[in-house]
Write a protein that holds these residues in place. Structure first.
Motif, PDB file in Angstrom:
ATOM      1  N   SER A  45     -16.224 -12.117  -2.616  1.00 24.93           N
ATOM      2  CA  SER A  45     -16.816 -11.696  -1.301  1.00 24.93           C
ATOM      3  C   SER A  45     -15.778 -11.690  -0.194  1.00 24.93           C
ATOM      4  O   SER A  45     -15.965 -10.851   0.537  1.00 24.93           O
ATOM      5  N   ILE A  46     -14.752 -12.559  -0.042  1.00 22.43           N
ATOM      6  CA  ILE A  46     -13.770 -12.482   0.891  1.00 22.43           C
ATOM      7  C   ILE A  46     -13.063 -11.235   0.875  1.00 22.43           C
ATOM      8  O   ILE A  46     -12.945 -10.606   1.833  1.00 22.43           O
ATOM      9  N   LYS A  47     -12.831 -10.848  -0.381  1.00 26.23           N
ATOM     10  CA  LYS A  47     -11.880  -9.577  -0.538  1.00 26.23           C
ATOM     11  C   LYS A  47     -12.679  -8.284   0.120  1.00 26.23           C
ATOM     12  O   LYS A  47     -12.229  -7.494   0.690  1.00 26.23           O
ATOM     13  N   LYS A  48     -14.285  -8.423  -0.069  1.00 29.21           N
ATOM     14  CA  LYS A  48     -14.950  -7.214   0.172  1.00 29.21           C
ATOM     15  C   LYS A  48     -15.197  -7.380   1.616  1.00 29.21           C
ATOM     16  O   LYS A  48     -15.402  -6.460   2.447  1.00 29.21           O
ATOM     17  N   ASN A  49     -15.786  -8.482   2.324  1.00 26.83           N
ATOM     18  CA  ASN A  49     -15.980  -8.765   3.522  1.00 26.83           C
ATOM     19  C   ASN A  49     -14.937  -8.803   4.815  1.00 26.83           C
ATOM     20  O   ASN A  49     -15.160  -8.458   5.789  1.00 26.83           O
ATOM     21  N   ALA A  50     -13.782  -9.539   4.357  1.00 22.67           N
ATOM     22  CA  ALA A  50     -12.989  -9.694   5.544  1.00 22.67           C
ATOM     23  C   ALA A  50     -12.424  -8.458   6.377  1.00 22.67           C
ATOM     24  O   ALA A  50     -12.150  -8.434   7.346  1.00 22.67           O
ATOM     25  N   PRO A  51     -11.964  -7.501   5.404  1.00 25.60           N
ATOM     26  CA  PRO A  51     -11.291  -6.211   6.057  1.00 25.60           C
ATOM     27  C   PRO A  51     -12.059  -5.680   7.184  1.00 25.60           C
ATOM     28  O   PRO A  51     -11.655  -5.341   8.350  1.00 25.60           O
ATOM     29  N   ALA A  52     -13.405  -5.780   6.760  1.00 29.13           N
ATOM     30  CA  ALA A  52     -14.251  -5.149   7.807  1.00 29.13           C
ATOM     31  C   ALA A  52     -14.940  -5.889   9.086  1.00 29.13           C
ATOM     32  O   ALA A  52     -15.658  -5.473   9.735  1.00 29.13           O
ATOM     33  N   ALA A 116      -6.275 -10.608   2.056  1.00 31.11           N
ATOM     34  CA  ALA A 116      -7.230 -10.795   1.150  1.00 31.11           C
ATOM     35  C   ALA A 116      -7.561  -9.724   0.073  1.00 31.11           C
ATOM     36  O   ALA A 116      -7.685  -9.775  -0.936  1.00 31.11           O
ATOM     37  N   PRO A 117      -7.612  -8.372   0.532  1.00 34.02           N
ATOM     38  CA  PRO A 117      -7.893  -7.347  -0.273  1.00 34.02           C
ATOM     39  C   PRO A 117      -7.042  -7.231  -1.499  1.00 34.02           C
ATOM     40  O   PRO A 117      -7.570  -6.666  -2.534  1.00 34.02           O
ATOM     41  N   VAL A 118      -5.791  -7.404  -1.260  1.00 37.05           N
ATOM     42  CA  VAL A 118      -4.866  -7.241  -2.229  1.00 37.05           C
ATOM     43  C   VAL A 118      -4.151  -8.319  -2.891  1.00 37.05           C
ATOM     44  O   VAL A 118      -3.127  -8.466  -3.735  1.00 37.05           O
ATOM     45  N   ALA A 119      -4.569  -9.597  -2.637  1.00 39.37           N
ATOM     46  CA  ALA A 119      -4.403 -10.904  -3.076  1.00 39.37           C
ATOM     47  C   ALA A 119      -4.485 -11.155  -4.452  1.00 39.37           C
ATOM     48  O   ALA A 119      -5.643 -10.712  -4.931  1.00 39.37           O
ATOM     49  N   ASP A 120      -3.357 -11.469  -5.291  1.00 40.53           N
ATOM     50  CA  ASP A 120      -3.860 -12.109  -6.526  1.00 40.53           C
ATOM     51  C   ASP A 120      -4.667 -13.358  -6.796  1.00 40.53           C
ATOM     52  O   ASP A 120      -4.807 -13.987  -5.621  1.00 40.53           O
ATOM     53  N   VAL A 121      -5.243 -13.673  -7.759  1.00 42.64           N
ATOM     54  CA  VAL A 121      -5.769 -14.937  -7.962  1.00 42.64           C
ATOM     55  C   VAL A 121      -5.381 -15.703  -9.210  1.00 42.64           C
ATOM     56  O   VAL A 121      -4.903 -15.227  -9.985  1.00 42.64           O
TER      57      VAL A 121
END
Length: 124
Positions: A45-52, A116-121
């Motif tokens: 959700s963070i990867k999807k929501n944060a950039p925009a 966030a969008p490119v961060a490893d987990v």
């Protein structure tokens, strides 16, 4: 340049995660999730929501309300600037630490948008 990473850890009642910048600094933290799967959903959700996500600066009088997803910037009881990231459904999905200066808080938000969008987990 190294990317940031989401670090998932077991907490007392489930799992939580931190988003760390490439220098190891924690730039955002999650609430406690009941399961590893729901924690991973929170990261997605963070990867999807944060950039925009728009930035709503609630530390200023008469601020313009933004639509979700958004970063809400506010001042805490100590007078420090903090942020919370809200998903499109209005749920808080990440919070930031206290910053003495508004500019530092905004830099933290920019770091999340970038990392966030490119961060490893990883799970510790």
């Amino acid at each position: 340049m190294a990317n940031g990473k989401f670090v998932i850890k077991e907490a007392k009642n489930g799992f939580k995660f931190d988003l760390k910048a490439s220098n190891g600094e924690v730039i955002a933290s999650s609430q406690v999730y009941k399961s590893l799967a729901t924690a991973k959903n929170g990261i997605e959700s963070i990867k999807k929501n944060a950039p925009a996500a728009a930035v709503e600066d609630q530390s200023k009088a008469g601020y313009a309300a933004q639509k979700n997803p958004k970063f809400e910037v506010y001042t805490d009881k100590k007078g420090e600037f903090r942020f919370r990231l809200k998903a499109s459904n209005g749920q808080i999905i990440a919070t930031g630490e206290g910053y003495k200066a508004l500019k530092s808080c905004l830099n933290g938000i920019e770091s999340i948008k970038k990392n966030a969008p490119v961060a490893d987990v990883v799970k510790e």
